[in-house]
Design a protein around this motif. Structure first.
Motif, short mmCIF file in Angstrom:
data_model
loop_
_atom_site.label_atom_id
_atom_site.label_comp_id
_atom_site.label_asym_id
_atom_site.label_seq_id
_atom_site.Cartn_x
_atom_site.Cartn_y
_atom_site.Cartn_z
N TYR A 1 63.94 57.91 -28.65
CA TYR A 1 65.26 59.18 -28.14
C TYR A 1 66.35 57.59 -27.45
O TYR A 1 66.22 58.00 -26.41
N SER A 2 67.77 58.57 -28.23
CA SER A 2 69.25 57.73 -27.60
C SER A 2 69.13 58.03 -25.76
O SER A 2 68.62 58.66 -25.38
N ASP A 3 69.48 57.36 -25.48
CA ASP A 3 69.92 57.35 -23.70
C ASP A 3 70.98 58.76 -23.63
O ASP A 3 70.24 59.68 -23.09
N ALA A 4 71.70 58.28 -24.29
CA ALA A 4 73.27 59.45 -24.59
C ALA A 4 72.72 61.00 -25.49
O ALA A 4 72.50 62.39 -24.81
N LEU A 5 71.27 61.24 -25.99
CA LEU A 5 70.66 62.64 -26.20
C LEU A 5 70.15 63.40 -25.36
O LEU A 5 69.74 64.17 -24.36
N LEU A 6 69.41 61.83 -24.35
CA LEU A 6 68.27 62.46 -23.33
C LEU A 6 69.77 62.72 -21.96
O LEU A 6 69.20 64.21 -21.74
N LYS A 7 70.31 62.06 -21.96
CA LYS A 7 71.35 62.13 -20.76
C LYS A 7 71.98 63.94 -21.32
O LYS A 7 72.14 65.42 -20.21
N ASP A 8 72.39 63.84 -22.63
CA ASP A 8 73.05 65.46 -23.25
C ASP A 8 72.23 66.27 -22.24
O ASP A 8 72.42 67.81 -22.62
N VAL A 9 70.59 66.07 -23.27
CA VAL A 9 70.22 67.60 -22.97
C VAL A 9 69.60 67.84 -21.14
O VAL A 9 70.08 68.61 -20.72
N LEU A 10 69.41 66.59 -20.29
CA LEU A 10 69.64 66.94 -18.82
C LEU A 10 70.57 67.68 -18.30
O LEU A 10 70.97 68.05 -16.94
N THR A 11 71.62 67.11 -18.80
CA THR A 11 73.25 67.08 -18.19
C THR A 11 73.43 69.36 -18.56
O THR A 11 74.39 69.86 -18.41
N ARG A 12 73.20 69.34 -19.66
CA ARG A 12 73.42 71.17 -20.40
C ARG A 12 72.40 71.62 -19.93
O ARG A 12 72.73 73.14 -20.29
N THR A 13 71.39 71.38 -19.74
CA THR A 13 69.50 72.25 -19.17
C THR A 13 70.99 73.01 -18.04
O THR A 13 70.77 72.15 -17.16
N LYS A 14 70.08 74.10 -17.97
CA LYS A 14 70.40 75.01 -16.27
C LYS A 14 69.34 75.66 -15.86
O LYS A 14 69.00 75.25 -14.86
N VAL A 15 68.12 76.38 -17.12
CA VAL A 15 67.10 76.32 -16.72
C VAL A 15 65.70 76.40 -17.83
O VAL A 15 65.84 76.85 -19.13
N ILE A 16 65.19 75.77 -16.92
CA ILE A 16 63.96 75.67 -17.72
C ILE A 16 62.19 75.97 -16.82
O ILE A 16 62.55 76.48 -16.63
N ALA A 17 61.68 76.50 -18.27
CA ALA A 17 60.37 76.98 -18.20
C ALA A 17 59.68 76.26 -18.46
O ALA A 17 59.22 75.38 -18.86
N VAL A 18 58.44 75.87 -17.22
CA VAL A 18 57.66 75.15 -17.44
C VAL A 18 56.69 75.28 -17.34
O VAL A 18 55.59 76.12 -16.71
N VAL A 19 55.66 75.32 -18.81
CA VAL A 19 54.02 76.16 -19.19
C VAL A 19 53.85 75.31 -18.57
O VAL A 19 52.83 74.29 -19.40
N GLY A 20 52.78 75.76 -18.33
CA GLY A 20 51.29 75.22 -17.48
C GLY A 20 50.98 74.31 -16.52
O GLY A 20 50.65 73.51 -15.53
N VAL A 21 52.71 75.42 -15.53
CA VAL A 21 52.61 74.37 -14.69
C VAL A 21 51.53 74.41 -13.47
O VAL A 21 50.49 76.02 -13.14
N SER A 22 51.41 74.11 -12.45
CA SER A 22 50.29 74.07 -11.16
C SER A 22 50.66 74.16 -10.01
O SER A 22 51.76 74.23 -9.74
N MET A 23 49.09 74.53 -9.42
CA MET A 23 49.94 75.43 -7.73
C MET A 23 49.35 74.22 -6.82
O MET A 23 49.95 74.41 -6.12
#
Length: 158
Positions: free
Chosen positions: A4-26
């Motif tokens: 994955y290009s750094d530009a794509l990953l940076k775009d995803v991480l910049t535009r994202t605001k709310v993340i559902a984490v499936v399988g999160v542990s306590m």
């Protein structure tokens, strides 16, 4: 590892605001716990998803049993999956059916499912497989350097 290009990953991480984490542990020593915690500390709203802890709270948020249970007023735009690769297709199905704000499916290190990725991409959703958003955030936004990593200096001094 998928490319994955750094530009794509940076775009995803910049535009994202709310993340559902499936399988999160306590459990604070589990990767899903500390990745979710880190993302929350970086300003993302983290929505924990784990049927074994549904109704409990983690990082100030209610834990949901599944993606379909997340109220529609919570605009989840990324789903981060901490589940085995063979469990991914129904998670992606559920995300596509229930999360109208969904823009990204992110599968953690060691998690890959091309059929699920194709399904999400066909729906116009960006897919990242076999990567960790915490690691990519640190790498792309210069935080690994703070820990002494990736400094470009080779030394054998103690």
């Amino acid at each position: 590892m998928s490319f994955y290009s750094d530009a794509l990953l940076k775009d995803v991480l910049t535009r994202t605001k709310v993340i559902a984490v499936v399988g999160v542990s306590m459990n604070p020593v589990r990767p899903s716990y500390y990745v979710a915690r880190y993302l929350g500390l970086k300003g993302y709203k983290v929505i924990p998803v784990n049927p074994g802890h549904a109704g409990e709270r983690l990082f100030g948020q209610v834990i949901y049993p599944d993606l379909a249970s997340i109220p529609p007023e919570i605009p989840v735009d990324m789903v981060d999956i901490f589940r085995r690769s063979d469990h991914v297709p129904p998670i992606v199905d559920e995300a596509l059916a229930n999360l109208p704000s969904l823009r990204t499916i992110w599968m953690q290190i060691g998690v890959e499912n091309q059929d699920a990725a194709n399904m999400a991409e066909s729906a116009g959703v960006t897919v990242v497989q076999n990567r960790c958003p915490k690691i990519e955030y640190q790498r792309l936004f210069g935080e690994l350097r703070m820990g002494g990593f990736a400094t470009g200096i080779i030394s054998s001094r103690l």
